[in-house]
Motif scaffolding. Structure first.
Motif, PDB file in Angstrom:
ATOM      1  N   ALA A 187     -24.559  -8.048 -17.730  1.00 30.55           N
ATOM      2  CA  ALA A 187     -23.391  -7.661 -18.214  1.00 30.55           C
ATOM      3  C   ALA A 187     -23.068  -6.009 -17.947  1.00 30.55           C
ATOM      4  CB  ALA A 187     -23.516  -7.610 -19.782  1.00 30.55           C
ATOM      5  N   ILE A 188     -24.099  -5.313 -17.811  1.00 25.78           N
ATOM      6  CA  ILE A 188     -23.713  -4.079 -17.622  1.00 25.78           C
ATOM      7  C   ILE A 188     -23.603  -4.015 -16.251  1.00 25.78           C
ATOM      8  CG2 ILE A 188     -24.937  -1.602 -17.351  1.00 25.78           C
ATOM      9  CD1 ILE A 188     -26.498  -2.452 -19.884  1.00 25.78           C
ATOM     10  N   ALA A 189     -24.376  -4.857 -15.256  1.00 24.68           N
ATOM     11  CA  ALA A 189     -24.420  -4.522 -13.843  1.00 24.68           C
ATOM     12  C   ALA A 189     -23.117  -5.011 -13.104  1.00 24.68           C
ATOM     13  CB  ALA A 189     -25.665  -5.395 -13.220  1.00 24.68           C
ATOM     14  N   LEU A 190     -22.376  -5.816 -13.883  1.00 26.07           N
ATOM     15  CA  LEU A 190     -21.071  -6.526 -13.151  1.00 26.07           C
ATOM     16  C   LEU A 190     -19.977  -5.473 -13.149  1.00 26.07           C
ATOM     17  CD1 LEU A 190     -19.848  -9.328 -12.268  1.00 26.07           C
ATOM     18  CD2 LEU A 190     -19.201  -9.473 -14.735  1.00 26.07           C
ATOM     19  N   GLY A 229     -30.591  -9.245   4.641  1.00 24.28           N
ATOM     20  CA  GLY A 229     -29.186  -9.768   4.968  1.00 24.28           C
ATOM     21  C   GLY A 229     -28.328  -8.728   4.928  1.00 24.28           C
ATOM     22  N   SER A 230     -28.165  -8.014   3.756  1.00 22.21           N
ATOM     23  CA  SER A 230     -27.266  -6.928   3.377  1.00 22.21           C
ATOM     24  C   SER A 230     -27.605  -5.847   4.359  1.00 22.21           C
ATOM     25  CB  SER A 230     -27.457  -6.571   2.014  1.00 22.21           C
ATOM     26  OG  SER A 230     -27.059  -7.473   1.205  1.00 22.21           O
ATOM     27  N   SER A 261     -27.467  -3.528  -8.559  1.00 23.79           N
ATOM     28  CA  SER A 261     -28.319  -4.664  -7.802  1.00 23.79           C
ATOM     29  C   SER A 261     -29.629  -4.382  -8.411  1.00 23.79           C
ATOM     30  CB  SER A 261     -28.412  -4.229  -6.289  1.00 23.79           C
ATOM     31  OG  SER A 261     -29.061  -3.024  -5.990  1.00 23.79           O
ATOM     32  N   VAL A 262     -30.079  -3.202  -8.958  1.00 20.67           N
ATOM     33  CA  VAL A 262     -31.407  -3.041  -9.402  1.00 20.67           C
ATOM     34  C   VAL A 262     -31.449  -3.714 -10.887  1.00 20.67           C
ATOM     35  CG1 VAL A 262     -32.986  -1.483 -10.589  1.00 20.67           C
ATOM     36  CG2 VAL A 262     -32.186  -1.123  -8.389  1.00 20.67           C
ATOM     37  N   LEU A 263     -30.522  -3.639 -11.336  1.00 23.04           N
ATOM     38  CA  LEU A 263     -30.059  -4.270 -12.902  1.00 23.04           C
ATOM     39  C   LEU A 263     -30.303  -5.578 -12.749  1.00 23.04           C
ATOM     40  CD1 LEU A 263     -27.645  -2.178 -14.786  1.00 23.04           C
ATOM     41  CD2 LEU A 263     -29.953  -2.395 -15.376  1.00 23.04           C
ATOM     42  N   VAL A 320     -23.628 -10.106  -6.319  1.00 23.77           N
ATOM     43  CA  VAL A 320     -24.131  -8.460  -6.936  1.00 23.77           C
ATOM     44  C   VAL A 320     -25.005  -8.002  -6.111  1.00 23.77           C
ATOM     45  CG1 VAL A 320     -24.833  -7.114  -8.728  1.00 23.77           C
ATOM     46  CG2 VAL A 320     -23.411  -9.006  -9.258  1.00 23.77           C
ATOM     47  N   ILE A 321     -26.062  -8.627  -5.555  1.00 26.20           N
ATOM     48  CA  ILE A 321     -27.148  -7.944  -4.633  1.00 26.20           C
ATOM     49  C   ILE A 321     -26.587  -7.831  -3.423  1.00 26.20           C
ATOM     50  CG2 ILE A 321     -29.349  -8.425  -3.824  1.00 26.20           C
ATOM     51  CD1 ILE A 321     -30.392  -9.600  -6.259  1.00 26.20           C
ATOM     52  N   ASN A 322     -25.658  -8.643  -3.096  1.00 25.69           N
ATOM     53  CA  ASN A 322     -25.042  -8.781  -1.736  1.00 25.69           C
ATOM     54  C   ASN A 322     -24.243  -7.678  -1.260  1.00 25.69           C
ATOM     55  OD1 ASN A 322     -24.861  -9.762   1.090  1.00 25.69           O
ATOM     56  ND2 ASN A 322     -22.752 -10.463   0.388  1.00 25.69           N
TER      57      ASN A 322
END
Length: 355
Positions: free
Chosen positions: A324-327, A205-206, A174-176, A138-140
């Motif tokens: 669950a919200i971030a996905l 890296g991103s 990504s913040v969540l 997710v962060i990536n």
């Protein structure tokens, strides 16, 4: 079996100078069979990309020891990618635009992105060891945001309103994940984790990935560079830069290699994430070129969902409300962004109209 997935593409493409799509010439029965094979190729390569995307962080944590020298892992991955590209080029041939290849062209076109990808891969190895697979994936995805920024700075192409909203969704996701997952980081893991170190390395890296992708797009689209040739050039120059890193001992890996050997803390299973990472990089290029960015977005979205399933099944970690919200935020942002055309620089648009 991975090169066989490309064989149908290579046989179907024939002349690599023309655009690819579902077969539309020949007898009806032959067209139907070819279309079925083409659809099957989409499913296989897209499915491989989704599975590789989800499993790569887990494979690295399972089979790459924290004591393994990071430069050796990345170096072997680049060499496997280079060998695979050479095999595919031997089957398909080199397009006419790459027959006038010169070493100077390689240095100018592939040198800068090769350096950024090398640094990105070294940072990613640290992120893999400190984040679970779903959190990393997710962060990536912030690399899409960084790519939009660098595309604007390098090529002058802007984003549509829908794309800007999609980028906002990805950033919010990504913040969540970062704040929602940081509290329980390492609590249920046998391997010591430093969440903020992993998140920082993943974000850095991103950013490097976004910059490298912008330069790569400039080379492939604007300068009409052959995809496989350019991938081989990137892999070769990345391998050279990693060897220089070991010789000059820029990050301490050179000293570790002298003391312990290049393959210290390796075993036969360490090759699994190395090969998977190499083939996954080629699969991204294949899906994007032959099937389009939207299908790549669906493959990555399926990979994100699979990452969440693996997080629960493999690591035993629960899905927090923030995650669950971030996905769905990240998944929706990816599809929305890739489905929308980018606003090109006005000057270039006028030149295309005149042509």
């Amino acid at each position: 079996r991975y090169p066989t997935l490309f064989l149908g593409l290579l046989l179907h493409s024939g002349d690599r100078s023309r655009s690819l799509g579902r077969p539309s010439v020949g007898p009806p029965l032959l067209r139907a069979c070819a279309a079925m094979a083409w659809d099957a190729s989409q499913m296989r390569i897209g499915g491989f990309l989704a599975v590789q995307f989800a499993f790569q962080p887990f494979l690295t944590r399972w089979f790459v020891s924290p004591d393994a020298i990071k430069s050796s892992v990345v170096l072997m991955s680049e060499l496997v990618k280079l060998i695979t590209c050479m095999i595919l080029l031997a089957f398909s041939g080199v397009s006419s635009g790459s027959q006038n290849w010169t070493p100077v062209d390689t240095l100018w076109c592939a040198g800068p992105p090769a350096l950024t990808y090398t640094a990105q891969n070294l940072l990613t190895q640290t992120a893999y060891q400190n984040l679970d697979g779903m959190t990393f994936n997710v962060i990536n995805q912030t690399k899409i945001l960084f790519n939009a920024l660098f595309v604007f700075l390098i090529m002058g192409d802007g984003q549509s309103l829908v794309q800007m909203a999609a980028l906002g969704c990805i950033f919010a996701a990504s913040v969540l994940v970062s704040f929602g997952d940081s509290q329980g980081a390492g609590a249920s893991s046998e391997v010591p984790e430093d969440f903020w170190l992993g998140a920082t390395c993943c974000m850095a890296g991103s950013a490097l990935s976004g910059m490298g992708s912008a330069v790569t797009e400039l080379v492939l689209v604007r300068k009409k560079r052959d995809t496989l040739v350019f991938s081989a050039e990137l892999a070769a120059l990345s391998a050279v830069s990693l060897c220089l890193n070991l010789v000059l001992d820029l990050n301490g890996d050179g000293q570790r290699v002298q003391a312990r050997g290049l393959f210290s803390a390796w075993d036969s299973w360490t090759w699994a994430p190395v090969v998977a990472n190499s083939l996954g990089g080629l699969a991204v290029g294949a899906v994007t070129k032959y099937f389009g960015s939207v299908r790549k977005g669906f493959a990555i979205t399926f990979g994100l969902v699979l990452s969440a399933v693996l997080r629960v099944v493999v690591t035993g970690r629960s899905i927090s409300p923030a995650v669950a919200i971030a996905l769905p935020l990240a998944s929706g942002g990816i599809i929305l962004h890739l489905a929308q055309p980018r606003r090109q620089k006005p000057v270039e648009a006028e030149v295309k109209k005149s042509e």
